[in-house]
Write an enzyme that holds these catalytic residues in place. Sequence first.
Site: not given
Ligand code: GLC
Ligand code: CA
Length: 554
Positions: A20, A22, A24, A28, A97, A198, A248, A326-327
Site C-alpha cells: 500500500d 497511500n 488506505d 496500489d 493480465d 485469463d 491460462e 493468486h488462485d
Molecule cells: C482466472 C483468474 C481467476 C478468475 C477467473 C475468472 O482463473 O486467474 O482469478 O477468478 O479467471 O476471471
Molecule cells: Ca492504497
Amino acid sequence: MSDWFKRAVVYQVYPKSFQDGNGDGMGDLRGVISRLDYIRQLGADVIWLNPIYEHSGVDGGYDIRDYRRIAPEFGTMEDFEELLERAHERGIRIIMDLVVNHTSTEHVWFQESRRDKTNDKRHFYVWREGFEGGEPNRLRSVFSGSAWKRDEATGEYYLHMFADDQADLNWHEPRVREGVYEMMRWWLDKGIDGFRMDVINMVGKPENVLLSDGGPGGDVCNGPTEHEYLREMNHKVLSRYDIMTVGETGGVTTADALRYASLDGSELDMVFQFEHMGVDDEIGPDGALTKWSTARLDLVKLKRILARWQNDLHGKAWNSLYWSNHDQPRVVSRFGCDADEASRVRSAKMLGACLHMMQGTPYIYQGEELGMTNYPFAAIEESRDVEAINAYGELVLERGTFSPEHMMACIRRKGRDNARTPMQWTAGRNAGFTTGTPWMAVNPNFERINAEAQASDPDSVLSFYKRLIALRRELPVVTDGDFALLMEDDAQVFAYIRNDGKTRLKAVCNFSGEEAALEGEAVSCGERLLGNYPDEGDADRLRAWECRIELERA
Ligand code: GLC
Ligand code: CA
C-alpha cells in the site's frame, strides 16, 4: 521472433495485497514502484501484474468495466506509466493480465447488449432463450450454480462461466475480436511487454454446449475455433511486438499445448496447465471431482504429470513452471510442511529447487520466495473470495454436502484467499504492508516470516530463491537441457536429470518429513551446487525435506 521468454524469470504481483502506497489499506501502483528494487534483487526480470483496470469489485479485478482505465484504488494512468518506466530502467519487463473471456456486466458493451434483442451489440455476448421456463441448459458456472442468468430487459439468459456479474463475450462475433485486438494494441503501444491471458482457452466455445435444449451443457474449454482465434490474434497483434505471452488454459493436455505453445510462434509462447494442480482434488460425496478436499499430495502422480509435460514439450513447445498463484493456496502449506519452522524453511526451499531446475519459464508468486503460508481461516465470514463464498453457500447451506467444519478445513487447505493475504515485508505493524487498516487480515505469522528478516539471512528461503535464479542464469542446461525422471515409482523422492550434451544437472528432492533412500542415478555423485542442509549428508539418503542440486560436466 525473439525468445527471451525462455530465459525470463517471472514474479507475479497481486497488486491489492503487495504494498500500500497511500495508507488506505489496499495495495496500489505506487506501492509496486516502491518495491521494484526488491524484485530486481531477487533476480526476476518480468513482472506479471494481476488486473489493475476499472472493475466492479466482484472477483479481484477479473470483472472489468473499462479496459483502458486504471481502477482508482490502484492509482492513475500516470502512476502506471511511471511504473513501466521505472521497471524498464531496472531491466524488468511488465506483462499485464488480459481478461477477455468475459467483462463486467457494468461494461458499456454489456449495458448496450442487454438493452434489447435488436441492439447493435446484442451478439457481443452469449444470449439464449430459456428452456421450458428455466435456464437454457444445465451448464454450470466455475463459481457454483448455473452458468446462465435471466436478464429482465429481454427475458433472455446470458452466459457467465464465472460470477453472474462476469458476462462471457461472444468471440464468434468478429467485432468482439477486433475490439479486443484494438485494446491490446493500445496497451502494447504504451510499451508493455506482453500478456497473461485469463482463461483464454474458453473463448472458442463449442456451440453445442450453449444450446437452449435443457441438456447437460458440456466442456467450454479448448473448443473447435480456439486455435483459429489465437492464430488470428497472433497475426494481427502479437507477432507485431517484441513481447511474451502466457495463456491460462485449464484442462489442457500436452497435445493441446503443442499447438497453443508451439515454438513456431504461431499462437502463444506458453500456457499455464493445471494437471499438477489437480493432484490433491478428490471425488466428493456427490460423485463429482472437486477441488474442495483436504487430501494430501500424491507424489507419484505429481511426478508423472510434470515429467510428461517436460518430455512431451521438449524441443517443440515451451513450458511454464509454477507452484502457486493468486488462485492457489500457498505451496509450502500444500505440498510442503508449515507445522514447524525448520520444516517450513526446508520444504519451501526444496519446492523451489524442484521447480526451478526444470525446463520452462518459472513464475514466483509474491511471498512464495519467503515461504509464506496458508491463513488460519476459522469462519466463512473471513473469506473475501467469491469462489469460496459461493461454494460454501452451495455445498454447506443449500445442499448440506459438507459440514461447515469440513468446508472450512477445505478452505484452509485450498481456498484462494490463502494467497491473497498481504505481503509480509517486515515484523512491524501490519507487516509493513500498510499504515492503515489492511483490506484483508495479515497472516499472524508475519513477525516470524517477513522479507526484511530474510534479506539479511543467508540461510533464508529468500536467499535460496536468489541462488536458484542465479543458477538458471549461470547454467544454460537449466534452459536447454532435456529431462529424465529418476525413481519414478518412489512415493517420497522427486529426482531428475537435465542434460544438454555438455552438462548433466541433477535435482533430488525429498517430499516428505522422513528420511528417504536414494537409488541408482539419484545417489549423490557430482559437484554439489546447492542444498538445504548445512552439510552434505549421506550420498544414498536424504533427510527430511532435503534437496540437492548437483552438476557433472562432460
Ligand atoms: C482466472 C483468474 C481467476 C478468475 C477467473 C475468472 O482463473 O486467474 O482469478 O477468478 O479467471 O476471471
Ligand atoms: Ca492504497
